[in-house]
Design an enzyme around this catalytic site. Structure first.
Site, PDB file in Angstrom:
ATOM      1  CE  LYS A 188      -1.808   1.467   4.049  1.00 32.71           C
ATOM      2  NZ  LYS A 188      -1.563   2.747   4.340  1.00 32.71           N
ATOM      3  CG  ASN A 189       2.350   2.702   3.500  1.00 33.65           C
ATOM      4  OD1 ASN A 189       1.209   3.071   3.033  1.00 33.65           O
ATOM      5  ND2 ASN A 189       2.548   2.409   4.826  1.00 33.65           N
ATOM      6  NE  ARG A 226      -7.303   3.994   5.458  1.00 35.95           N
ATOM      7  CZ  ARG A 226      -6.691   5.325   5.933  1.00 35.95           C
ATOM      8  NH1 ARG A 226      -7.005   5.776   7.141  1.00 35.95           N
ATOM      9  NH2 ARG A 226      -5.875   6.093   5.159  1.00 35.95           N
ATOM     10  CB  ILE A 246       7.174   6.468  14.703  1.00 29.18           C
ATOM     11  CG1 ILE A 246       8.584   5.757  14.457  1.00 29.18           C
ATOM     12  CG2 ILE A 246       7.056   7.225  13.462  1.00 29.18           C
ATOM     13  CD1 ILE A 246       9.775   6.677  13.872  1.00 29.18           C
ATOM     14  CG  ASP A 254       3.428   1.294   9.486  1.00 30.05           C
ATOM     15  OD1 ASP A 254       3.669   1.462   8.176  1.00 30.05           O
ATOM     16  OD2 ASP A 254       3.278   1.921  10.331  1.00 30.05           O
ATOM     17  NE  ARG A 283       0.854  10.099  10.500  1.00 29.92           N
ATOM     18  CZ  ARG A 283       0.080   9.078   9.924  1.00 29.92           C
ATOM     19  NH1 ARG A 283      -0.962   8.566  10.539  1.00 29.92           N
ATOM     20  NH2 ARG A 283       0.455   8.642   8.713  1.00 29.92           N
ATOM     21  N   PRO A 284       1.945  15.961  11.560  1.00 27.33           N
ATOM     22  CG  PRO A 284       3.721  16.633  12.343  1.00 27.33           C
ATOM     23  CD  PRO A 284       2.795  15.730  12.673  1.00 27.33           C
ATOM     24  CB  VAL A 285       2.303  17.989   6.092  1.00 31.53           C
ATOM     25  CG1 VAL A 285       1.368  16.923   6.370  1.00 31.53           C
ATOM     26  CG2 VAL A 285       1.114  19.004   6.142  1.00 31.53           C
ATOM     27  CG  ASP A 286       6.566  20.421  10.312  1.00 29.11           C
ATOM     28  OD1 ASP A 286       5.750  19.261  10.431  1.00 29.11           O
ATOM     29  OD2 ASP A 286       7.745  20.742  10.726  1.00 29.11           O
ATOM     30  NE  ARG A 313      -2.025  12.405   8.553  1.00 27.36           N
ATOM     31  CZ  ARG A 313      -1.182  12.543   8.045  1.00 27.36           C
ATOM     32  NH1 ARG A 313      -0.586  11.688   7.229  1.00 27.36           N
ATOM     33  NH2 ARG A 313      -0.348  13.782   8.047  1.00 27.36           N
ATOM     34  CB  CYS A 327      -5.008  10.157  11.519  1.00 26.62           C
ATOM     35  SG  CYS A 327      -3.270   9.400  12.016  1.00 26.62           S
TER      36      CYS A 327
HETATM   37  C1  EPZ Z   1       4.079   6.917   6.617  1.00 24.24           C
HETATM   38  O1  EPZ Z   1       3.332   7.882   7.153  1.00 24.24           O
HETATM   39  C2  EPZ Z   1       3.335   5.673   6.368  1.00 24.24           C
HETATM   40  N1  EPZ Z   1       2.195   6.036   5.457  1.00 24.24           N
HETATM   41  C3  EPZ Z   1       3.086   5.332   7.630  1.00 24.24           C
HETATM   42  O2  EPZ Z   1       2.074   4.055   7.490  1.00 24.24           O
HETATM   43  C4  EPZ Z   1       3.914   4.740   8.556  1.00 24.24           C
HETATM   44  O3  EPZ Z   1       3.582   4.419   9.652  1.00 24.24           O
HETATM   45  C5  EPZ Z   1       4.843   6.116   8.770  1.00 24.24           C
HETATM   46  O4  EPZ Z   1       5.476   6.554   7.330  1.00 24.24           O
HETATM   47  C6  EPZ Z   1       6.197   5.888   9.337  1.00 24.24           C
HETATM   48  O5  EPZ Z   1       6.957   4.820   8.842  1.00 24.24           O
HETATM   49  C7  EPZ Z   1       2.414   6.032   4.083  1.00 24.24           C
HETATM   50  O6  EPZ Z   1       3.439   5.721   3.595  1.00 24.24           O
HETATM   51  C8  EPZ Z   1       1.205   6.278   3.318  1.00 24.24           C
HETATM   52  P1  EPZ Z   1       6.269  10.004   8.624  1.00 24.24           P
HETATM   53  P2  EPZ Z   1       3.867   9.518   7.155  1.00 24.24           P
HETATM   54  O7  EPZ Z   1       6.017  11.527   7.784  1.00 24.24           O
HETATM   55  O8  EPZ Z   1       4.873   9.729   6.032  1.00 24.24           O
HETATM   56  C9  EPZ Z   1       7.024  13.466  11.955  1.00 24.24           C
HETATM   57  C10 EPZ Z   1       0.111   2.675   7.790  1.00 24.24           C
HETATM   58  O9  EPZ Z   1      -0.113   2.029   8.719  1.00 24.24           O
HETATM   59  N2  EPZ Z   1       6.583  14.697  10.798  1.00 24.24           N
HETATM   60  O10 EPZ Z   1       7.319   9.357   8.216  1.00 24.24           O
HETATM   61  O11 EPZ Z   1       2.884  10.291   7.374  1.00 24.24           O
HETATM   62  C11 EPZ Z   1       5.557  12.740  12.342  1.00 24.24           C
HETATM   63  O12 EPZ Z   1       4.808  13.247  13.262  1.00 24.24           O
HETATM   64  C12 EPZ Z   1       0.634   3.949   7.814  1.00 24.24           C
HETATM   65  O13 EPZ Z   1       0.544   1.904   6.714  1.00 24.24           O
HETATM   66  C13 EPZ Z   1       7.045  15.884  11.056  1.00 24.24           C
HETATM   67  O14 EPZ Z   1       7.329  16.044  12.198  1.00 24.24           O
HETATM   68  O15 EPZ Z   1       4.854   9.562   8.440  1.00 24.24           O
HETATM   69  C14 EPZ Z   1       6.032  11.426  12.779  1.00 24.24           C
HETATM   70  O16 EPZ Z   1       6.408  11.524  14.249  1.00 24.24           O
HETATM   71  C15 EPZ Z   1       0.274   4.531   9.076  1.00 24.24           C
HETATM   72  N3  EPZ Z   1       6.687  16.734  10.049  1.00 24.24           N
HETATM   73  C16 EPZ Z   1       7.587  11.058  11.897  1.00 24.24           C
HETATM   74  O17 EPZ Z   1       7.890  12.436  11.482  1.00 24.24           O
HETATM   75  C17 EPZ Z   1       6.326  16.389   8.891  1.00 24.24           C
HETATM   76  O18 EPZ Z   1       6.420  17.152   7.798  1.00 24.24           O
HETATM   77  C18 EPZ Z   1       7.212  10.043  10.987  1.00 24.24           C
HETATM   78  O19 EPZ Z   1       6.155  10.346  10.076  1.00 24.24           O
HETATM   79  C19 EPZ Z   1       6.365  14.833   8.583  1.00 24.24           C
HETATM   80  C20 EPZ Z   1       6.358  14.052   9.589  1.00 24.24           C
END
Ligand code: EPZ
Length: 420
Positions: A23-24, A398, A328, A306, A123-126, A94, A118
């Site tokens: 999926k990812n 999902r 995480i 995950d 889940r910030p996107v900064d 997301r 969620c």
């Molecule tokens: C991806 O989410 C996966 N989703 C998640 O899988 C997975 O748990 C996660 O990576 C970690 O491996 C997809 O690939 C679609 P991150 P993502 O950005 O990219 C912080 C599942 O079950 N962060 O790697 O959203 C954040 O808060 C899902 O399949 C910022 O601070 O996760 C977190 O603590 C759940 N600012 C850490 O980074 C940002 O702009 C990792 O988040 C982005 C992230």
């Protein structure tokens, strides 16, 4: 609402299971189609809710999508006429944020709803935004939308404050059409990021450093279509192996990617599983009650967040006590109260949970809260006394393709029921 009814038993799982595409990896690669006016032919695509949502998101923008409903999807983004990813879709997935980078890079504009939090965290996107701004994008947040404009993104060196999977993916896609070279430092190394990178290279992108913390992307004027098979889902495979660790028995996983699963396979070996791997298969044998194993989640290649909930379920009935530390996400322990309702003995404080193995769980009506928590409840139900009813299984759909069929084919008693 649909439910899964699982009748627990002492019967071991035995047989073969075919692992679906990840999926990812599928979600970012589908969004990569926005980078070209030629068709992206994808195979080994898992037919999941999130994949269907991504198809709707792209089609709403004008993409032409053909699919065989089994595992092939062709996406052509030649005629994109709407540069918005709307809230009603983004709030359900997301990962919709993954259209931001490619849309901005190809069309110079994008309006993407902020995904919002969620169940598992804020889940910030900064970092997605900061990275695009570093490439010269003009971005403002208005009425819950990220509004981005850029004549042409410019390559730059950007150090990611945190290791972010979709952040790395968004910036890598944006950099593929930027003017000049982009260097992403502290980039995510997850296999799904590398699979996206391999697909981009087949589309004509120039990327080096995949699988390392430093990605170098030389921007191109244009990318062309290509054919790509999605990498196997290491989390689905890991989930089924955790189920085996709990039920005992023997499984042969086919169409798997064992080379992406070292941390998980090491932990299962520590729990007492005997594992043999080939290029695309995993043969696993579990003869006794699992040993409890300690888990610390961290970015790849360390132990994946995950897989945390699934190992929690295994530890619930393991020999001994264990600790599980979730580094995480700030709220990824919602499966704990549900597992405790099934007779588990888990306590947690902040990021660390302590699990004392019990000899038996008891079936109960439990509620799925997020994708992987749902999976942990399903595999706990396989060994619990009596029937476990998992509600709100839309979470499960999902990320798992036909989970009840796949588990049923190897001996589990599990059926999907229209909910009460
Ligand atoms: C991806 O989410 C996966 N989703 C998640 O899988 C997975 O748990 C996660 O990576 C970690 O491996 C997809 O690939 C679609 P991150 P993502 O950005 O990219 C912080 C599942 O079950 N962060 O790697 O959203 C954040 O808060 C899902 O399949 C910022 O601070 O996760 C977190 O603590 C759940 N600012 C850490 O980074 C940002 O702009 C990792 O988040 C982005 C992230």
């Amino acid at each position: 609402m649909e439910q899964l009814h699982i009748i627990g038993s002492d019967r071991p799982l035995k047989g073969e299971m075919v692992i679906s595409g990840a999926k990812n990896a599928a979600l970012p690669i589908m969004c990569a189609a926005l980078l070209s006016d030629e068709t992206l032919h994808l195979s080994n695509v898992p037919m999941l809710r999130d994949v269907a949502t991504t198809c709707r998101l792209l089609a709403d923008m004008g993409a032409k999508i053909e699919q065989d409903g089994v595992s092939q999807i062709d996406i052509c983004c030649k005629e994109i006429n709407d540069f918005r990813a709307k809230y009603d879709l983004v709030k359900t997935m997301r990962a919709s944020i993954l259209v931001l980078g490619p849309m901005l890079a190809r069309f110079g504009q994008a309006q993407v709803s902020l995904p919002g939090g969620c169940a598992i965290g804020s889940r910030p996107v900064d970092l997605h935004i900061k990275g695009l701004q570093a490439m010269g994008a003009d971005i403002c947040i208005e009425h819950g939308y990220i509004k981005a404009k850029a004549d042409r993104l410019k390559g730059c060196r950007f150090v990611m404050d945190a290791v972010t999977v979709t952040g790395t993916e968004n910036l890598m896609m944006a950099a593929a059409l930027a003017d000049g070279e982009t260097v992403l430092e502290n980039a995510a190394m997850e296999p799904e990021v590398s699979d996206l990178g391999e697909c981009l290279i087949k589309m004509g992108a120039e990327i080096t450093g995949l699988g390392t913390p430093t990605l170098r992307i030389k921007g191109k004027e244009k990318l062309h279509g290509t054919r790509h098979a999605i990498i196997a889902d290491r989390i689905e495979a890991g989930t089924f192996l955790c189920a085996l660790a709990m039920t005992r028995g023997q499984l042969l996983l086919k169409n798997a990617a064992p080379h992406t699963m070292d941390a998980v396979l090491d932990k299962l070996t520590e729990a007492g599983m005997v594992i043999e791997c080939g290029k695309d298969w995993i043969a696993a044998d579990m003869q006794h009650r699992p040993n409890a194993v300690n888990i610390h989640t961290a970015p790849y290649p360390a132990f994946p967040t995950d897989m945390q909930a699934q190992f929690m379920a295994m530890n619930c009935i393991a020999n001994g006590a264990s600790t599980i530390t979730e580094n995480i996400f700030e709220n990824r322990f919602m499966h704990i109260p549900e597992l405790n309702r099934m007779g588990a003995d888990i306590m947690f404080n902040g990021k660390t949970a302590t699990v004392k193995g019990v000899s038996k769980l008891s079936g109960a009506k439990v509620m799925a809260t997020d994708l992987r928590a749902s999976a942990s409840l399903v595999i706990a139900g396989l060994v619990a006394d009596g029937t476990t009813i998992v509600d709100r299984i839309y979470h499960l759909d999902r990320g798992y393709e036909h989970i009840e069929t796949k588990l049923g084919n190897v001996g589990a008693e599990i059926k999907r029921v229209k909910g009460g």
